[in-house]
Design an enzyme around this catalytic site. Sequence first.
Site, PDB file in Angstrom:
ATOM      1  N   HIS A   1       0.856  -1.188   0.000  1.00  0.00           N
ATOM      2  CA  HIS A   1       0.000   0.000   0.000  1.00  0.00           C
ATOM      3  C   HIS A   1       0.894   1.240   0.000  1.00  0.00           C
ATOM      4  CE1 HIS A   1      -4.204  -0.939  -0.039  1.00  0.00           C
ATOM      5  NE2 HIS A   1      -4.012  -1.955   0.759  1.00  0.00           N
TER       6      HIS A   1
ATOM      7  N   ASP B   1      -4.978   2.058   1.812  1.00  0.00           N
ATOM      8  CA  ASP B   1      -5.324   1.423   3.095  1.00  0.00           C
ATOM      9  C   ASP B   1      -5.882   2.466   4.066  1.00  0.00           C
ATOM     10  OD1 ASP B   1      -2.791   2.620   3.018  1.00  0.00           O
ATOM     11  OD2 ASP B   1      -1.989   1.372   4.626  1.00  0.00           O
TER      12      ASP B   1
ATOM     13  N   TYR C   1      -7.410   8.077 -17.644  1.00  0.00           N
ATOM     14  CA  TYR C   1      -8.333   8.813 -16.793  1.00  0.00           C
ATOM     15  C   TYR C   1      -8.500  10.242 -17.302  1.00  0.00           C
ATOM     16  CZ  TYR C   1      -7.226   5.029 -13.502  1.00  0.00           C
ATOM     17  OH  TYR C   1      -7.043   3.812 -12.908  1.00  0.00           O
TER      18      TYR C   1
ATOM     19  N   GLU D   1      -0.316   8.511  10.947  1.00  0.00           N
ATOM     20  CA  GLU D   1      -1.676   8.080  11.321  1.00  0.00           C
ATOM     21  C   GLU D   1      -2.446   9.176  12.072  1.00  0.00           C
ATOM     22  OE1 GLU D   1      -0.782   4.372  13.313  1.00  0.00           O
ATOM     23  OE2 GLU D   1      -1.285   3.222  11.513  1.00  0.00           O
TER      24      GLU D   1
END
Length: 392
Positions: free
Chosen positions: A95, A100, A294, A371
Site C-alpha cells: 500500500h 489502506d 483517466y 496516522e
Amino acid sequence: MYSEKFLSQVISWRRDIHSHPELSQHEQRTSELAASVLESLGLEVKRNIGGFGVTGLLRGKNDSKTIGLRADMDALPLNEETGLEYASQTQGVMHACGHDTHTAMLLGAVCALSEIRDNLNGNVKFIFQPAEELNPVGGAPGMIRDGVLENPKVDALLALHVWPLYETGKIIMKSGPQMGASDRLFIKIHGKTAHGSAPDQGIDAIMIAAQVINSLQSIVSRSVSPLDSAVVTIGTIKGGYRYNVIPDLVELEGTVRTLREETQSRMPELITRTAKGVAESLGGSCEVKYVKGYPPLVNDSGLVKLASDSVIKLFGHDSLIIPEHPELGAEDFAFFARERPALMAWLGCRPANIDVKDFAMLHNTKFAPDENCFAYGINYFVQTVIDYLNIL
Ligand SMILES: [Zn+2]
Ligand SMILES: [Zn+2]
C-alpha cells in the site's frame, strides 16, 4: 470531535489492511472487511459492484438527498521497505498510495455517521472502490456501469487522498481542475537495416526516433496554449542490434498528461500527425497507438465552497490550503466527477517535524503516512456530509 471513539479501531483496521495488501482487481479480503463492518452497523450493503466494489447505504431521517463518499482499496506491485511492524506480508505488493488509509478512514466515517443517522437530513452512500491504480481501465467506470450512482440517486460525491507534500492537519482543495488526465502512448518507428558504415543504404530508425522525440516536445510548446498545461514524456526507448548496424525498428512508450478534456481530446491527432510526418520526411514510417486513460479531475466549485467552510468550522483557517496549481498526476475519481458534482480533497499526512525532502512520497517503497491525519480525515467527512445534507 466525531472521530475520537473510533480512532483506535480505525488504526487497527488500517494496519490490518496495510499488512494484507491486494493488487487492483484482487481486493477480495479488503472489500469483505469493508462489507462486514457496514453490515455490522446495519447499513444496506451491496457487494461485487464493478468487480470487488462494495457499497453501504446509510438512511437518514428523510430521502431528500444522497451524498456519496468514496475510498479506493487497491495496492501497488512494489516491495515495501518501510520497516514498519505492520508492513506488507505479501511479497511484491504494498500500500504505497495510502489506499489502506482511505478505506480505514471511510470506515471510521461510517461508524461516526451511523451514530447520528436519525439526525441526518438525507442518505449517505459509502463507496469502496477497487482498481484505482489500473490506468487506463480504473475501477470507477465499472462501478458506474453497475449503477453505483443510482438507487437512490447520488447527488454529489466526496473523496480524500493522503498527500505527503503537506503536513498533518492540513486539508487541501481547489475549484476546477485539481489533477490531470493520464494517457498512454506507444510508437513504433520503422526504417531499413544497413551496415553502420553505409547509412545511405538504410533508413536509420534511431535517428528518426531522436527527431520524433524532439518534435513531440514542440506540440507542448507550440500547439497547446501557454496558459493551459500538457506534458508529453517518453519513458522508454528500445531499439538496435549491434554497435555497427543501422536498426530498422525503434519502439517508444510514454505518457501524456493534460488538465482539460478539450486539450486531452486534441492530443492523439497532434501526436500521430507529428510522429508520422517526421518519420515519413526521413524515409521511414511510424505507427502510433494512443490509449486514453483517466480524464482530468475537476472539482465542483459549489462543493469546494461548502467543504472549505466545514474545514474552517472544524479546524480553523490555518488548516485549509488552496493550492495555486493543479497536479498532473491522475486519479480515477475523475470518472465520478464527470457524472456528478464531486470534490476530491488532499489530506496532509507528513509529520510537521519531518522536512518534505526527507519524507517518502506516494508510490515510494518507503511511504509511511502519519496516522495522526486520520482524525482530520474522518471529521472532515462527517462535518461536510452534515453541512451538505443541511443545505436546502
Ligand atoms: Zn496511486
Ligand atoms: Zn492513490
